[in-house]
Motif scaffolding. Structure first.
Motif, short mmCIF file in Angstrom:
data_model
loop_
_atom_site.label_atom_id
_atom_site.label_comp_id
_atom_site.label_asym_id
_atom_site.label_seq_id
_atom_site.Cartn_x
_atom_site.Cartn_y
_atom_site.Cartn_z
N GLY A 40 49.07 57.10 -12.05
CA GLY A 40 49.98 58.17 -11.68
C GLY A 40 49.90 58.52 -10.20
N LYS A 41 51.04 59.12 -9.64
CA LYS A 41 51.17 59.44 -8.35
C LYS A 41 51.43 60.93 -8.07
CE LYS A 41 53.03 55.02 -7.70
NZ LYS A 41 53.62 53.98 -6.66
N ARG A 42 50.87 61.48 -7.24
CA ARG A 42 51.50 63.02 -6.85
C ARG A 42 52.39 62.68 -5.77
NH1 ARG A 42 48.78 64.73 -1.98
NH2 ARG A 42 46.87 63.46 -1.51
N ASP A 43 52.53 61.53 -5.22
CA ASP A 43 53.85 61.35 -4.35
C ASP A 43 54.16 59.87 -4.34
OD1 ASP A 43 55.42 60.87 -2.28
OD2 ASP A 43 54.52 62.17 -0.75
N PRO A 44 55.31 59.34 -4.96
CA PRO A 44 55.68 58.32 -5.11
C PRO A 44 56.15 57.47 -3.70
CG PRO A 44 56.84 59.49 -6.33
CD PRO A 44 56.05 60.36 -5.75
N GLU A 45 56.52 58.25 -2.87
CA GLU A 45 56.83 57.54 -1.49
C GLU A 45 55.69 57.09 -0.89
OE1 GLU A 45 59.59 57.14 0.27
OE2 GLU A 45 58.86 56.96 2.12
N LEU A 46 54.52 58.18 -0.65
CA LEU A 46 53.37 57.46 0.00
C LEU A 46 52.16 56.95 -1.12
CD1 LEU A 46 53.06 60.59 2.36
CD2 LEU A 46 54.20 58.46 2.78
N VAL A 217 53.68 58.93 -16.68
CA VAL A 217 53.56 60.45 -16.05
C VAL A 217 54.92 61.12 -16.57
CG1 VAL A 217 53.66 61.67 -13.93
CG2 VAL A 217 52.47 59.72 -13.84
N ARG A 218 55.88 60.46 -16.60
CA ARG A 218 57.26 61.37 -16.90
C ARG A 218 57.41 61.55 -18.46
NH1 ARG A 218 60.53 57.24 -14.50
NH2 ARG A 218 60.91 56.35 -16.34
N GLU A 219 56.93 60.51 -19.29
CA GLU A 219 57.26 60.62 -20.86
C GLU A 219 56.22 60.97 -21.74
OE1 GLU A 219 58.91 56.68 -21.82
OE2 GLU A 219 60.31 56.68 -19.96
N SER A 220 54.92 60.63 -21.16
CA SER A 220 53.84 60.54 -22.15
C SER A 220 53.28 62.16 -21.98
CB SER A 220 53.14 59.52 -21.90
OG SER A 220 51.70 59.69 -22.71
N VAL A 221 53.10 62.81 -23.40
CA VAL A 221 52.48 63.92 -23.48
C VAL A 221 51.07 63.73 -23.37
CG1 VAL A 221 52.36 63.91 -25.96
CG2 VAL A 221 52.65 66.12 -24.63
N LEU A 222 50.47 62.52 -23.61
CA LEU A 222 49.07 62.41 -23.57
C LEU A 222 48.45 62.18 -22.25
CD1 LEU A 222 48.97 59.65 -26.48
CD2 LEU A 222 48.41 62.04 -26.76
N TYR A 223 49.48 62.09 -21.32
CA TYR A 223 48.90 61.88 -19.74
C TYR A 223 48.34 62.87 -19.27
CZ TYR A 223 48.79 60.61 -15.05
OH TYR A 223 48.35 60.54 -13.55
N GLN A 224 48.68 64.43 -19.99
CA GLN A 224 47.88 65.50 -19.60
C GLN A 224 46.48 65.50 -19.67
OE1 GLN A 224 49.63 68.58 -22.40
NE2 GLN A 224 51.62 67.98 -21.50
N CYS A 225 45.99 64.51 -20.78
CA CYS A 225 44.58 64.52 -20.73
C CYS A 225 43.89 63.79 -19.86
CB CYS A 225 44.24 63.79 -22.16
SG CYS A 225 44.82 64.67 -23.33
N TRP A 226 44.71 62.99 -19.00
CA TRP A 226 44.39 61.89 -18.03
C TRP A 226 43.47 62.44 -16.88
CZ3 TRP A 226 42.55 57.19 -17.84
CH2 TRP A 226 42.62 56.46 -16.71
N PRO A 227 43.86 63.46 -16.15
CA PRO A 227 43.24 63.92 -15.09
C PRO A 227 41.63 64.41 -15.35
CG PRO A 227 45.29 64.69 -14.77
CD PRO A 227 45.22 64.12 -16.36
N ASP A 228 41.58 64.97 -16.67
CA ASP A 228 40.34 65.37 -16.99
C ASP A 228 39.28 64.20 -17.43
OD1 ASP A 228 40.77 67.97 -16.54
OD2 ASP A 228 41.13 68.40 -18.51
N THR A 229 39.93 63.19 -17.91
CA THR A 229 39.25 62.08 -18.51
C THR A 229 38.82 61.06 -17.21
OG1 THR A 229 40.75 61.69 -20.28
CG2 THR A 229 39.59 59.74 -19.62
N VAL A 230 39.63 61.23 -16.02
CA VAL A 230 39.11 60.42 -14.91
C VAL A 230 37.93 61.41 -14.29
CG1 VAL A 230 39.79 60.01 -12.48
CG2 VAL A 230 41.07 59.41 -14.50
N SER A 231 38.00 62.73 -14.31
CA SER A 231 37.02 63.48 -13.37
C SER A 231 35.60 63.04 -14.03
CB SER A 231 37.19 65.01 -13.57
OG SER A 231 38.23 65.33 -13.42
N ARG A 232 35.65 63.00 -15.36
CA ARG A 232 34.36 62.61 -16.11
C ARG A 232 34.15 61.33 -15.86
NH1 ARG A 232 35.45 61.78 -22.15
NH2 ARG A 232 36.31 59.90 -21.17
#
Ligand code: DP6
Length: 335
Positions: A40-46, A217-232
């Motif tokens: 997942g990207k916060r900026d797809p250009e860079l 990132v666009r379509e999956s409601v489960l993506y919301q869990c990803w950032p916290d999963t990664v922090s851990r």
């Protein structure tokens, strides 16, 4: 929508430096396997990621790139000439164009990959990292590793990590221009660590990693869990590597990979890179663990499996998977 363009970042890093008309250079970069994934990207250009990631480079498995002036732009991959409208040719020279001003030459770029294409690992990461390093040599720019990492990241996100050998952490950064978003070596050795590559299916995949990540990132409601999963997971994997705690590393890396694939299943229609062979292999790895063999699996945007284990388990793993291609990330070999 996104404020900064790649050319502005290249300009910021290169300043007055240009690619001379007689530019030629050669460089090697290793492939890398993420233990904590970039997804997942916060900026797809860079190619600025949502989250940090941590990888292990594959030492002598990677890409060597040599470039030299030529009448027209030419790309050879493992001695095979690609057509000018081949997507790989277009993607590479669009990237190289970022570094060329008016008088810069057309180039012949020769890439040789020591990653078994059959292992489905011919990722763009080592190629873009090696291209940036070859450009640096061709231009005599002497850029810092973190600048090379920023430039390689704009070719492909995971290429930011292939600038280095060993364990590598890629920081997501917070700046809009991504100047704090680069990878760094963890400067840690773990000579007993092994990465086994299992080529289960080598057909061209229908959905590439870039598209798969953007769709998730666009379509999956489960993506919301990803950032916290990664922090851990990232904190745990970093600690496990620092303490050479293999069980902790393997468990966290395997869970991180499965969580990433779980986010993809939440897409509409679902995105699933796994094939029956992938699932069967996972069960065999888990079966080995039940029998006391410490081995863990990780999977990227494809059906193939990479197995993590230590030297002492090598014969058990080779017996279980006769086709396993065993990499020693910390072996001292010529690359
Ligand atoms: C699943 O680096 O190929 O391998 O930045 O769009 O070029 P782009 O994506 P890419 O994605 C790699 C995704 C991954 C996980 C990882 O290597 O961290």
């Amino acid at each position: 929508m996104f404020a900064l363009k790649k050319t502005e970042i290249v300009q910021k890093i290169l300043g007055e430096r240009v690619l001379p008309t007689d530019a030629s250079g050669e460089a090697y970069a290793p492939a890398n396997i993420a233990l904590c994934k970039y997804w997942g990207k916060r900026d797809p250009e860079l190619n600025l990621p949502v989250n940090g990631s941590l990888s292990i480079s594959l030492q002598e498995r990677g890409t060597r790139v040599s470039m030299a002036p030529s009448e027209r732009d030419t790309l050879l991959i493992n001695d095979e000439l690609l057509a000018a409208d081949d997507p790989k040719h277009v993607r590479l020279f669009d990237f190289i164009d970022l570094f060329r001003v008016d008088s810069a030459p057309a180039l012949r770029v020769d890439t040789q990959s020591s990653i078994p294409i059959a292992a489905g690992l011919a990722s763009s990461a080592s190629a873009f990292a090696a291209v940036v390093m070859a450009l640096d040599r061709a231009g005599g720019w002497n850029l810092f590793a973190r600048e090379l990492s920023i430039l390689a990241r704009m070719g492909s996100g995971s290429a930011s990590r292939s600038i280095y050998h060993g364990f590598v952490e890629w920081h997501p950064g917070v700046l809009e221009n991504g100047m704090d978003c680069f990878a760094e070596s963890l400067y840690l050795q773990w000579p007993e660590l092994r990465v086994g590559l299992l080529a289960l299916n080598t057909d061209t995949k229908k959905v590439g990693s870039r598209e798969g990540m953007n769709r998730t990132v666009r379509e999956s409601v489960l993506y919301q869990c990803w950032p916290d999963t990664v922090s851990r997971d990232l904190a745990e994997i970093r600690t496990a590597v620092q303490e050479r705690d293999f069980t902790r590393l393997g468990a966290a890396a395997e869970s991180n990979a499965c969580s990433m694939h779980a986010t993809m299943l939440g897409c509409r229609p679902p995105l699933l890179y796994w094939l029956p062979e992938t699932v069967e292999t996972l069960h065999r790895v888990w079966g080995l663990r039940n029998d006391g063999v410490s081995a863990y699996a990780t999977m990227d945007a494809g059906p193939n499996v990479k197995v993590l284990f230590l030297e002492r388990e090598e014969s058990a793993l080779r017996e279980a998977f006769p086709l396993l291609d065993v990499i020693q990330p910390f072996a001292s070999v010529e690359v």
